[in-house]
Write a protein that holds these residues in place. Sequence first.
Motif, PDB file in Angstrom:
ATOM      1  N   THR A 460       0.821  -1.244  -0.012  1.00 43.68           N
ATOM      2  CA  THR A 460      -0.081   0.134   0.012  1.00 43.68           C
ATOM      3  C   THR A 460       0.870   1.298   0.070  1.00 43.68           C
ATOM      4  O   THR A 460       1.677   1.298   0.680  1.00 43.68           O
ATOM      5  CB  THR A 460      -1.015  -0.117   1.167  1.00 43.68           C
ATOM      6  OG1 THR A 460      -1.726  -1.266   1.260  1.00 43.68           O
ATOM      7  CG2 THR A 460      -1.647   1.307   1.307  1.00 43.68           C
ATOM      8  N   TYR A 461       0.473   2.147  -0.991  1.00 43.77           N
ATOM      9  CA  TYR A 461       1.422   3.408  -1.115  1.00 43.77           C
ATOM     10  C   TYR A 461       0.488   4.666  -1.323  1.00 43.77           C
ATOM     11  O   TYR A 461      -0.479   4.430  -1.759  1.00 43.77           O
ATOM     12  CB  TYR A 461       2.606   3.272  -2.074  1.00 43.77           C
ATOM     13  CG  TYR A 461       2.331   3.041  -3.477  1.00 43.77           C
ATOM     14  CD1 TYR A 461       2.018   3.888  -4.411  1.00 43.77           C
ATOM     15  CD2 TYR A 461       1.503   1.731  -4.038  1.00 43.77           C
ATOM     16  CE1 TYR A 461       1.457   3.803  -5.693  1.00 43.77           C
ATOM     17  CE2 TYR A 461       1.111   1.708  -5.164  1.00 43.77           C
ATOM     18  CZ  TYR A 461       1.147   2.679  -6.035  1.00 43.77           C
ATOM     19  OH  TYR A 461       0.521   2.408  -7.342  1.00 43.77           O
ATOM     20  N   THR A 462       1.241   5.691  -1.437  1.00 45.13           N
ATOM     21  CA  THR A 462       0.255   6.978  -1.516  1.00 45.13           C
ATOM     22  C   THR A 462       1.226   7.917  -2.960  1.00 45.13           C
ATOM     23  O   THR A 462       2.209   7.807  -2.890  1.00 45.13           O
ATOM     24  CB  THR A 462       0.245   7.770  -0.352  1.00 45.13           C
ATOM     25  OG1 THR A 462      -0.200   7.265   0.794  1.00 45.13           O
ATOM     26  CG2 THR A 462      -0.347   9.203  -0.726  1.00 45.13           C
ATOM     27  N   TYR A 463       0.191   7.856  -3.568  1.00 48.74           N
ATOM     28  CA  TYR A 463       0.567   8.907  -4.673  1.00 48.74           C
ATOM     29  C   TYR A 463      -0.564   9.688  -5.166  1.00 48.74           C
ATOM     30  O   TYR A 463      -1.570   9.430  -5.392  1.00 48.74           O
ATOM     31  CB  TYR A 463       0.933   8.045  -5.903  1.00 48.74           C
ATOM     32  CG  TYR A 463       1.369   8.825  -7.388  1.00 48.74           C
ATOM     33  CD1 TYR A 463       2.796   9.250  -7.442  1.00 48.74           C
ATOM     34  CD2 TYR A 463       0.455   9.182  -8.231  1.00 48.74           C
ATOM     35  CE1 TYR A 463       3.154  10.024  -8.380  1.00 48.74           C
ATOM     36  CE2 TYR A 463       0.778   9.620  -9.426  1.00 48.74           C
ATOM     37  CZ  TYR A 463       2.021  10.197  -9.627  1.00 48.74           C
ATOM     38  OH  TYR A 463       2.681  10.912 -10.658  1.00 48.74           O
ATOM     39  N   ASN A 465      -1.792  12.071  -3.295  1.00 43.88           N
ATOM     40  CA  ASN A 465      -2.426  12.187  -2.008  1.00 43.88           C
ATOM     41  C   ASN A 465      -3.828  11.022  -1.926  1.00 43.88           C
ATOM     42  O   ASN A 465      -4.609  11.222  -1.131  1.00 43.88           O
ATOM     43  CB  ASN A 465      -3.319  13.582  -1.846  1.00 43.88           C
ATOM     44  CG  ASN A 465      -2.199  14.605  -1.799  1.00 43.88           C
ATOM     45  OD1 ASN A 465      -1.262  14.632  -0.969  1.00 43.88           O
ATOM     46  ND2 ASN A 465      -2.378  16.039  -2.295  1.00 43.88           N
ATOM     47  N   LYS A 466      -3.376  10.122  -2.775  1.00 46.07           N
ATOM     48  CA  LYS A 466      -4.446   9.104  -3.042  1.00 46.07           C
ATOM     49  C   LYS A 466      -3.556   7.881  -2.415  1.00 46.07           C
ATOM     50  O   LYS A 466      -2.523   7.488  -3.027  1.00 46.07           O
ATOM     51  CB  LYS A 466      -4.786   8.637  -4.413  1.00 46.07           C
ATOM     52  CG  LYS A 466      -5.878  10.050  -4.697  1.00 46.07           C
ATOM     53  CD  LYS A 466      -6.570   9.563  -6.065  1.00 46.07           C
ATOM     54  CE  LYS A 466      -7.597  10.929  -6.299  1.00 46.07           C
ATOM     55  NZ  LYS A 466      -8.068  10.517  -7.774  1.00 46.07           N
ATOM     56  N   ALA A 467      -4.267   6.569  -1.817  1.00 44.95           N
ATOM     57  CA  ALA A 467      -3.793   5.459  -1.491  1.00 44.95           C
ATOM     58  C   ALA A 467      -3.907   4.547  -2.507  1.00 44.95           C
ATOM     59  O   ALA A 467      -5.074   4.402  -3.017  1.00 44.95           O
ATOM     60  CB  ALA A 467      -4.272   5.148  -0.206  1.00 44.95           C
ATOM     61  N   TYR A 468      -3.082   3.663  -2.824  1.00 46.93           N
ATOM     62  CA  TYR A 468      -3.089   2.734  -3.673  1.00 46.93           C
ATOM     63  C   TYR A 468      -2.420   1.386  -3.130  1.00 46.93           C
ATOM     64  O   TYR A 468      -1.627   1.256  -2.201  1.00 46.93           O
ATOM     65  CB  TYR A 468      -2.391   3.051  -5.043  1.00 46.93           C
ATOM     66  CG  TYR A 468      -2.742   4.048  -5.884  1.00 46.93           C
ATOM     67  CD1 TYR A 468      -3.664   3.990  -6.800  1.00 46.93           C
ATOM     68  CD2 TYR A 468      -2.258   5.383  -5.616  1.00 46.93           C
ATOM     69  CE1 TYR A 468      -4.254   5.317  -7.539  1.00 46.93           C
ATOM     70  CE2 TYR A 468      -2.677   6.685  -6.149  1.00 46.93           C
ATOM     71  CZ  TYR A 468      -3.728   6.316  -7.002  1.00 46.93           C
ATOM     72  OH  TYR A 468      -3.962   7.711  -7.836  1.00 46.93           O
ATOM     73  N   THR A 469      -2.971   0.449  -3.700  1.00 42.67           N
ATOM     74  CA  THR A 469      -2.518  -1.083  -3.373  1.00 42.67           C
ATOM     75  C   THR A 469      -1.979  -1.647  -4.531  1.00 42.67           C
ATOM     76  O   THR A 469      -2.955  -1.761  -5.436  1.00 42.67           O
ATOM     77  CB  THR A 469      -3.428  -1.887  -2.408  1.00 42.67           C
ATOM     78  OG1 THR A 469      -3.982  -1.292  -1.441  1.00 42.67           O
ATOM     79  CG2 THR A 469      -2.906  -3.297  -2.395  1.00 42.67           C
ATOM     80  N   CYS A 485      -0.619   5.623 -11.974  1.00 42.29           N
ATOM     81  CA  CYS A 485      -0.482   5.797 -10.577  1.00 42.29           C
ATOM     82  C   CYS A 485       0.965   6.041  -9.929  1.00 42.29           C
ATOM     83  O   CYS A 485       1.276   5.426  -8.959  1.00 42.29           O
ATOM     84  CB  CYS A 485      -1.368   4.862  -9.866  1.00 42.29           C
ATOM     85  SG  CYS A 485      -2.991   4.839 -10.481  1.00 42.29           S
TER      86      CYS A 485
END
Length: 500
Positions: A460-463, A465-469, A485
């Motif tokens: 799980t990371y942030t790019y 200002n949004k969180a992605y998995t 992303c």
Amino acid sequence: MVQLYNLKGDIFLIFLIFCTALMLFSNFAIADTIQNEDNCFLSSEYVCIDNLDDVSSLNNKVLDSLDATTFEKSAAIHHVENISYRCKVQNIDEDYRVLRSVPEVQTKSRIVDDNKTTNIPKYYLSKENFSEDKNYPYVINSCGKYYITEDIDIYPGICLNTSDVLIEGMGHILTSNRSNSTIANAGITNLRPVHNITVQNYHVVENNAGSAIRYGIYNITFINCSTIDCNTGFLFQGAENMTFINCNVTGSTSYGFVGSTTDSAYFENCYCNKDFNQAFAFILVEDIVLKNVLIENSGAGVYTAYCEDITLENCTVMNNSCGTYILRTSDMVFNKYDVKNSQVGLLLIITENVTIKNSKLCRNTLNAQLACMEDAKIENNSFSHGERGVYNDIISGEPDTHFKNITIVNNRFVNNSMYALSAEGTSQDNWVYLNNFCKNKNIVDGNFLKGNYMNSPIITYTYGNKAYTGRLGNYYGKGCGKHTCGVYNTPKCVIHETDL
């Protein structure tokens, strides 16, 4: 392919010279046999070599260990315990009679006790206190503080025969003849196990060794000390809690700092220059710290074999044959460890639990050459202007590289003339992601792609200002791909013969 890397000679020469140095000093080591006094520190693990046959035997055992499939140092220790030669343990009184002509501090020193509350005597030593016969060093038999008040042109050395001693060199130059091979062939040595020794502002020129202390010693500290044009700078063996602060070694024909069978060796703000073999050499040592150290123009900057728990922090190693040579060693941290202008920046053979971070490896032919490594993290480093950035090598005769459980993340690979990443054999379960590959002739070769993932595990990371998995890839240079992303997972440039 790792066979025996040449550091002004091969590994045989390294062990030959190292063990020969130990031989020269061990022949004159005298351990106290009095019961209940430091004897718990005496051990059969000490590397005591008497002749070249035994040197060759020990060397061959270490070389044979390269073919083992597991990380194990007990084989080397067991072999040391069974070497035919044993350390000479003789009665101190008998051996002291041989040195009966040595001037004694009680009769020759000017004693001034100006601290009545603590009752610590002070001894002031000048030329008249030292024999001009190199066979008779000055023996310290009483605890106290010893001040050397002038330069000594013919310096036979000091032998410690008691604990709780401060030797204050007061910045004077102590000059010897390094060609001798008597017990006086070191600026400071010991006749028995000693502890709580501090040596400071002490400078030795042209001796066999600036200091050679061994067998049951602990809590030994050197501060603001140096050696110039000695065979070896500082040698210690069978020790515990060795500390070197602001110590320098220049122009040694063998080693700068060399230690074996020791627990805890700490070096801070030390400097080595023009040491023919290794600036720092350790065999069977646990808990080594090098901090704020500068090493240049030597055979190898740091050499270790069968060691554990090593921290190399904020060090600079440059213009050496090999920046760092690590063999059969575990639990290491390289932090802000910069190596440049060497044939190999980092040469690690059979290692585990390794962290390499925040370091710059630049203009080395091979910036990092790694063979048989397990459980490592290579993070936030720069590998640039070499032939290869990270090279996963194999050991001669081994079918597998054992390059396993390695994470390579957030590194910069810049201007490597052959490959940023390359391998001689196969790998297993290694992750390569968030690295910046820029202006390398080739990014990765085909062998490296076998068992190495050029992306992260699912995280799980942030790019933006949004969180992605998902999985994170690498940046392969301008025009080498599009990201979604923030993930460059489908590079469009050629990184080897074909696209990924």
